[in-house]
Design a protein around this motif. Sequence first.
Motif, mmCIF file in Angstrom:
data_model
loop_
_atom_site.group_PDB
_atom_site.id
_atom_site.type_symbol
_atom_site.label_atom_id
_atom_site.label_comp_id
_atom_site.label_asym_id
_atom_site.label_seq_id
_atom_site.Cartn_x
_atom_site.Cartn_y
_atom_site.Cartn_z
ATOM 1 N N VAL A 573 0.760 -1.101 0.001
ATOM 2 C CA VAL A 573 -0.056 -0.087 -0.023
ATOM 3 C C VAL A 573 0.945 1.172 -0.093
ATOM 4 C CG1 VAL A 573 -1.789 1.531 1.288
ATOM 5 C CG2 VAL A 573 -1.901 -1.220 1.027
ATOM 6 N N ARG A 574 1.788 1.200 0.652
ATOM 7 C CA ARG A 574 2.771 2.449 0.585
ATOM 8 C C ARG A 574 3.500 2.793 -0.411
ATOM 9 N NH1 ARG A 574 4.327 0.282 6.053
ATOM 10 N NH2 ARG A 574 6.056 -0.511 5.069
ATOM 11 N N GLN A 575 3.714 1.568 -1.130
ATOM 12 C CA GLN A 575 4.530 1.770 -2.353
ATOM 13 C C GLN A 575 3.657 2.372 -3.753
ATOM 14 O OE1 GLN A 575 7.705 -1.367 -3.432
ATOM 15 N NE2 GLN A 575 6.654 -2.260 -1.760
ATOM 16 N N LEU A 576 2.374 1.723 -3.488
ATOM 17 C CA LEU A 576 1.390 2.164 -4.527
ATOM 18 C C LEU A 576 1.060 3.648 -4.129
ATOM 19 C CD1 LEU A 576 -0.875 -0.974 -4.568
ATOM 20 C CD2 LEU A 576 0.619 -0.087 -6.495
ATOM 21 N N THR A 577 0.929 4.329 -2.996
ATOM 22 C CA THR A 577 0.462 5.490 -3.004
ATOM 23 C C THR A 577 1.607 6.482 -3.013
ATOM 24 O OG1 THR A 577 1.000 5.054 -0.328
ATOM 25 C CG2 THR A 577 -1.560 4.902 -1.344
ATOM 26 N N ALA A 578 2.837 5.947 -2.859
ATOM 27 C CA ALA A 578 4.040 6.663 -2.974
ATOM 28 C C ALA A 578 4.229 7.014 -4.207
ATOM 29 C CB ALA A 578 5.118 6.187 -1.964
ATOM 30 N N SER A 579 4.036 6.117 -5.138
ATOM 31 C CA SER A 579 4.258 6.318 -6.640
ATOM 32 C C SER A 579 3.233 7.285 -7.272
ATOM 33 C CB SER A 579 3.968 4.747 -7.288
ATOM 34 O OG SER A 579 2.619 4.473 -7.220
ATOM 35 N N GLY A 580 2.108 7.491 -6.530
ATOM 36 C CA GLY A 580 1.064 8.421 -7.077
ATOM 37 C C GLY A 580 0.040 7.951 -8.003
ATOM 38 N N SER A 581 0.095 6.583 -8.225
ATOM 39 C CA SER A 581 -0.729 5.866 -9.085
ATOM 40 C C SER A 581 -1.924 5.339 -8.447
ATOM 41 C CB SER A 581 -0.096 4.593 -9.653
ATOM 42 O OG SER A 581 0.272 3.786 -8.546
ATOM 43 N N TYR A 582 -1.974 5.382 -6.993
ATOM 44 C CA TYR A 582 -3.177 4.949 -6.311
ATOM 45 C C TYR A 582 -3.369 5.952 -5.221
ATOM 46 C CZ TYR A 582 -4.265 0.821 -9.114
ATOM 47 O OH TYR A 582 -4.292 -0.020 -9.804
ATOM 48 N N GLU A 587 -10.141 3.398 4.894
ATOM 49 C CA GLU A 587 -9.325 2.621 5.776
ATOM 50 C C GLU A 587 -9.585 2.488 7.016
ATOM 51 O OE1 GLU A 587 -4.372 2.554 7.004
ATOM 52 O OE2 GLU A 587 -5.426 4.491 5.788
ATOM 53 N N GLN A 588 -9.869 1.161 7.537
ATOM 54 C CA GLN A 588 -10.320 0.893 9.013
ATOM 55 C C GLN A 588 -10.079 -0.465 9.202
ATOM 56 O OE1 GLN A 588 -14.580 1.895 9.655
ATOM 57 N NE2 GLN A 588 -14.897 0.151 11.121
ATOM 58 N N ASP A 589 -9.259 -0.455 10.366
ATOM 59 C CA ASP A 589 -8.850 -1.702 11.203
ATOM 60 C C ASP A 589 -7.946 -2.678 10.060
ATOM 61 O OD1 ASP A 589 -10.095 -0.873 13.381
ATOM 62 O OD2 ASP A 589 -11.961 -1.977 13.003
ATOM 63 N N GLY A 590 -7.157 -2.264 9.342
ATOM 64 C CA GLY A 590 -6.429 -2.783 8.495
ATOM 65 C C GLY A 590 -6.869 -3.203 7.147
ATOM 66 N N SER A 591 -8.164 -2.952 6.964
ATOM 67 C CA SER A 591 -8.763 -2.972 5.588
ATOM 68 C C SER A 591 -8.664 -1.686 4.738
ATOM 69 C CB SER A 591 -10.351 -3.199 5.742
ATOM 70 O OG SER A 591 -10.588 -4.434 6.439
ATOM 71 N N VAL A 592 -7.966 -1.725 3.574
ATOM 72 C CA VAL A 592 -7.606 -0.530 2.909
ATOM 73 C C VAL A 592 -8.434 -0.745 1.241
ATOM 74 C CG1 VAL A 592 -5.872 0.694 1.927
ATOM 75 C CG2 VAL A 592 -5.602 -0.226 4.261
ATOM 76 N N LEU A 593 -9.214 0.553 0.958
ATOM 77 C CA LEU A 593 -9.476 0.472 -0.361
ATOM 78 C C LEU A 593 -8.780 1.404 -1.045
ATOM 79 C CD1 LEU A 593 -11.304 -0.389 -2.383
ATOM 80 C CD2 LEU A 593 -12.947 1.313 -1.810
ATOM 81 N N LEU A 594 -7.906 1.044 -2.075
ATOM 82 C CA LEU A 594 -7.122 2.159 -2.869
ATOM 83 C C LEU A 594 -7.909 2.344 -4.223
ATOM 84 C CD1 LEU A 594 -3.656 0.451 -2.610
ATOM 85 C CD2 LEU A 594 -4.514 2.585 -1.393
#
Length: 606
Positions: A573-582, A587-594
């Motif tokens: 998740v960190r890599q996808l958001t850092a790349s700017g593509s997602y 986000e809640q209790d470990g569940s993340v929607l990108l």
Amino acid sequence: MTASAVARRDPVVAAPGPVRRSPRHVSAVITPVLALAATAVWFAGLRQVPPTQMGSYGLAPELSPVLLASYPMLVGAMAVELLRTAPRPGLLAALTALGVGGVYGLQPASQQIARLPVSWLHQGFTDYIAQHGHALIGYDARFSWPGFFSLFAFVERASGSPDPAELLRWTPVVIAALATLGVRALAATVLGDGRAGWLATWLFVFAEWTEQDYFSPQAVTYVLFLAALALVVRYLVRPGLADPSPAHPSRRLPPLHPPRDRLLAQALVVLIALALAPSHQLTPFLLAALLFALLIVGRLWTPWLPVLVLAAAVVWFALGARDFWLGQLSIIINGLGDVGSSAKGVTDRVVGETGRLVILGVRASITATVFALAVAGWCVLRHRGVKNLSLAMLSLIPFAMIVLQPYGGEILFRCYLFALPGLVLLGGVAMGAAADRMASRRARNHSHHVVAAACAWLVLLALASATVVARGGNDAYTSMSRADLMAAGKAHQIAGAGQSIDVLVEYTPLLSAQVGQVRQESLTSVSVGCPALAEALRCVKDHAPTYLLVTPSQENYGRIFDDLPPGWTNSLVRQLTASGSYRVVFEQDGSVLLANEHSFTAAGTR
């Protein structure tokens, strides 16, 4: 004279004759006391276990020791009651109900929402039919057998579309209870009302580890299969399946029930066959095969019944499922005789961490124990002069499905499930013979009674404990949380037609709320073709789904099966958001929607 009366009088299979009621004794009250204590302890130790707490051993290590203590107490109550001089049927029935609740209600009670993502997929199919009034042709093979989905679509519309979460969550308990009733009806007819019949029922409760009782067509059709088999064996079979009397295929004897009862039983079996045909691919054919087998050995009185059951299944397959086999006829033909694929479906599952392999070993041990008891029961029947093959056929014919179709690598699990009623009947004979012998010595030697109770307790407790472990063995990645459900709901809320919602692996509660409009895929599916979760970052960038749903269950799956390090999904998740593509939209209790930044912006979603 009724068939049940004949079964009770049969010295080969029935319990000992009536005896005088024993005087008041501690054994008269110890059973209900133990049962009540087990129930209280089970509820006292119950707590929710989120997926984040579980490892490769699944649910069992996370359960409270207090809750686990309830199983020896419950099984102890069963053993004590079973070895009384005159077991009480009402109390035995109550103990059976407690056993069903304790084993099959454990996961629904200790987890937040329904397990197994396919339950939610089936709910999506049901919603589609409820909304559109028909199945979506060409979308999924299961829509070619829409009977189950149509039934629940009708219930959904008639009830005003209630929240399906609780229905999906508690379906395994309902299915298990109904299936247990079916096996109990079979056992009472074949083995009589004595100890053997109850032991057969308990073996079924404590040995069904396959988890095919979720919200699905096969779960409901399995209950119907048992109901049809129980009706046939009770009203349309003579001599009985455990009767030493020889049968003559050319001179079948009419059952002892009145003609009206026989006619009603035949009508009900035909109705069940008509319900099975459009609801499941395998079940009606297997029912027909078992009926043909009973006809061939001269036990089934109605020769046209298996023909009609088979005809209903064939007609639906040829006409109702035409869209399925027209496009996949080669798959069906190539699967015939492909035993290697069936075996490969089992061997491919022998992967993962140590805990995962231990769970597989527990399942194999349960299966081996049931087969060993069945063989012992067959030997007991042979010793008593019962030479007919009826019970052996009920136990072995389901395994013929191996040569017909690999069924996605799951065929051996289905074979065991359908063979289980016959196997537990034979196992009940073996355990019942031992229990009757030991109970009859009680007046002469109290030590024999103690040994018998201890042996029965150990066998039943071992099976009950193993089944609890086996059924919860996959829960680290098959159980889900309310946060997962909220993330999936958010994805469907904002996704538009033609967009895609992807997951790393399929263990999420995707609702299929937009069947045919929004694509829902797993990166590890054949259609996407990601070679391994270790390459998930590259796969996401190459496939570029509109939305990507990441949950703790997927994290656990990667750790257990692909030996990925803890926190690998967070890193992704960190890599996808850092790349700017997602970017993260939930986000809640470990569940993340990108959301894919380009698609998300183009859709004008805010």
